[in-house]
Design an enzyme around this catalytic site. Structure first.
Site: not given
Length: 618
Positions: A116, A297
């Site tokens: 992140k 994804r």
């Protein structure tokens, strides 16, 4: 197009991928652990390979076994689904190195968005707005605490490698920071093998808005509009919808354009989701929406996007992995109506949402809308995997129409003896703020026990049970009180509901369906399923001894803060039990001395006595 595909996943997503692959004429291969030997995805696939014991770390997370299964069965491509290895760049590279096709983004893109802190720096460089916070390398508690003070409380501590709500803690006060940091780091290390964290400013009325993006190998990137995933419980999504309520055209255009810029910044290929956090205190505005992270994804909630766009995202994944161009250009993608998804979990809202396990003796979901599931009636819900057992997806011309269809479906979910959140979902969908589109991530927390607490069965439910029991009432349970001969059946009978005795008035009126279950009946109302039985067949449950602290569910002892003989205070944390990807902290019921009955790392069964607290002088 390749001719065969191995699905490196389980449950509903494996079944979902198999259906699309089969429609496209592809041969499908499933993998399974010991616990999943008889699972639905195994039955649906053209071939299936056993890859190890029940725990995921010994089966579904062992990349070499999955690649070996692909070679053994002649599969040409590997689809990771979501979770497990879907965002593991090393596994993606290993699949490619093995001469197989990887159905997903490149390993480089996964790595770019996998952490992140690095992702936020990259997004800022690409002109994507990011939330204020600390993304530094210095992970000392002292530095992290100073940064939190500088940002200003409340703050969020988030695992750098996190996802799915794991490794995330909200901290309101500086004095709570150290304990929250340790807990977050421990959970992050266990879930992701990486204890590093970042600090973010906590937005007081946050909305979770995400944009579905898709890229191909030819440099094309499109978005498929936004989803609103703000209805959450403890950072876990509960209900998702598309489009986002209150989103105007200008704000939508800005957010979706930012998502496309984010994808292009990492040369993105395949399906991905760019997640934003919005400050909802003044409505949705582009200047109050910030990049949060990118999931490289397919998302659990992808069906709502499919429902409003008419696109099969799994088909797109397969075509793009085969080298084809995107099936549609941006101007060929539009929004049609409204879609909403509810996640059905095997958990008990009345017991602080503890996972519920066991055999699905009854598993019946209403028809008339889209259902994604990986279980059938008779299957076992085990402690080894995520407790989500189905997704219910409704589409309508308007938001109200979608809510109504989804609410009716959740209300009719008849499941026993495994407890589920179906009734809780009904209460969320009935919530006034939700109905009005006034959503944020605190909606469920603000409503509190009014949503979590299961209601008692209504007079209508008890009447349905009594009516179903009437034919055998005379010989099995004795005479009816108030039964009238030569008159419509009407009388009151006693029944057992758990440990309690209840009464039901038998009447010739339309009521809820009652399903025979052994010597009793099951009645479902508003998502709650009750079992009524003859009083004499039910035995009282023995109460646990004073001071005995039992495992509420099967799990692993991952933290132990006391030793045998220690003196403890009332409410003092004793140990942490981990099960189904969640942590449960057990505390002392009163002051006393510890008699320890377990050890760090122990695998324990439900009901096992872990600790006993003995009062001083006892």
């Amino acid at each position: 197009m390749f001719g065969s595909i191995l699905i490196a996943n389980r449950g509903e997503i494996a079944c979902r991928i198999i259906r699309t692959a089969r429609r496209m004429g592809l041969r499908t291969v499933a993998v399974y652990s010991d616990a999943d030997a008889g699972a639905l995805h195994v039955e649906m696939a053209d071939a299936a390979i056993h890859i190890g014991p029940s725990p995921a770390r010994e089966s579904y997370l062992v990349g070499d076994r999955i690649i070996g299964a692909a070679h053994e069965t002649g599969a040409e491509a590997v689809h990771p689904g979501f979770g497990f290895l879907s965002e593991n760049a090393d596994f993606a590279q290993a699949v490619l190195d093995a001469g197989l096709i990887w159905v997903g983004p490149t390993p480089a893109s996964i790595r770019a968005m996998g952490f992140k802190d690095a992702a936020k720096k990259l997004m800022a460089e690409a002109g994507v707005p990011v939330t204020p916070g600390y993304l530094g390398e210095d992970q000392s508690p002292e530095r992290l605490c100073r940064e939190a003070e500088g940002i200003g409380y409340p703050v969020l501590i988030k695992a750098v490698a996190g996802g799915g709500g794991k490794g995330m803690r909200r901290v309101e006060r500086s004095q709570d920071f150290a304990a929250a940091l340790k807990s977050c780091q421990r959970e992050a290390a266990a879930a992701f093998g990486d204890a590093r964290v970042l600090i973010e400013k906590y937005v007081s009325r946050p909305r979770h808005i995400e944009v579905q993006v898709f890229g191909d190998m030819h440099g094309n990137v499109v978005h498929l509009f936004e989803r609103d995933c703000s209805v959450q419980r403890r950072h876990q999504k509960v209900i998702e919808e598309a489009p986002a309520p209150g989103m105007d055209a200008a704000t939508r255009a800005d957010i979706c354009a930012a998502a496309v810029r984010a994808a292009k910044a990492v040369d993105y290929v395949g399906a991905g989701t760019v997640e934003f956090i919005a400050d909802a205190s003044g409505g949705l505005r582009a200047d109050r929406v910030w990049f949060m992270e990118m999931n490289t994804r397919l998302q659990v909630e992808h069906p709502v996007t499919e429902e409003i766009t008419g696109v099969d995202l799994v088909e797109w994944q397969l075509r793009i992995a085969a080298g084809e161009t995107l099936p549609r250009a941006q101007d060929q993608i539009s929004i049609d109506g409204w879609a909403m998804e509810a996640r059905l979990y095997a958990e008990d809202p009345a017991k602080d949402f503890l996972p519920s396990m066991g055999r699905l003796e009854r598993f019946a979901l209403p028809g008339g809308l889209r259902i994604e599931t990986g279980v059938r009636e008779g299957d076992e819900v085990t402690p080894f995997y995520d407790p989500m057992i189905a997704k219910l997806i409704a589409h309508g011309k308007t938001r109200d129409a979608a809510i109504g269809r989804l609410r009716d479906s959740c209300a009719g979910a008849s499941i026993f003896p495994v407890r589920t959140n179906a009734g809780f979902l009904v209460r969320v969908l009935d919530n006034g703020a939700f109905r009005a589109g006034n959503v944020d991530t605190g909606l469920i927390a603000h409503a509190g026990v009014t949503l979590a607490a299961a209601p008692e069965p209504s007079e209508k439910a008890r009447s349905a049970a009594a009516a179903a029991m009437l034919p055998r009432s005379r010989d099995a349970w004795g005479a009816l009180a108030g039964f009238r001969v030569n008159a419509p059946a009407e009388g009151e009978i006693r029944m057992r509901l758990g440990d309690d005795t209840v009464t039901g008035l038998v009447r010739d009126v339309s009521a809820l369906d009652a399903i025979r279950h052994g010597d009793g009946v099951l009645v479902t109302e508003n998502g709650e399923t009750w079992r009524f039985a003859p009083p004499r067949t039910e035995a009282a449950h023995a109460a646990a001894g004073d001071g005995a602290i039992a495992a509420p569910i099967p799990g692993t002892v991952t933290a132990l803060s006391i030793a045998d003989g220690d003196a403890v205070k009332e409410g003092q944390p004793l140990l942490v039990l981990e099960a189904m990807k969640m942590e449960y902290t057990l505390t002392a019921p009163f002051a006393g001395r510890v008699v320890l009955g377990t050890a760090l790392g122990a695998q324990v069964e439900e009901g096992a006595i872990l600790v006993r607290i003995e009062e001083e002088g006892a």
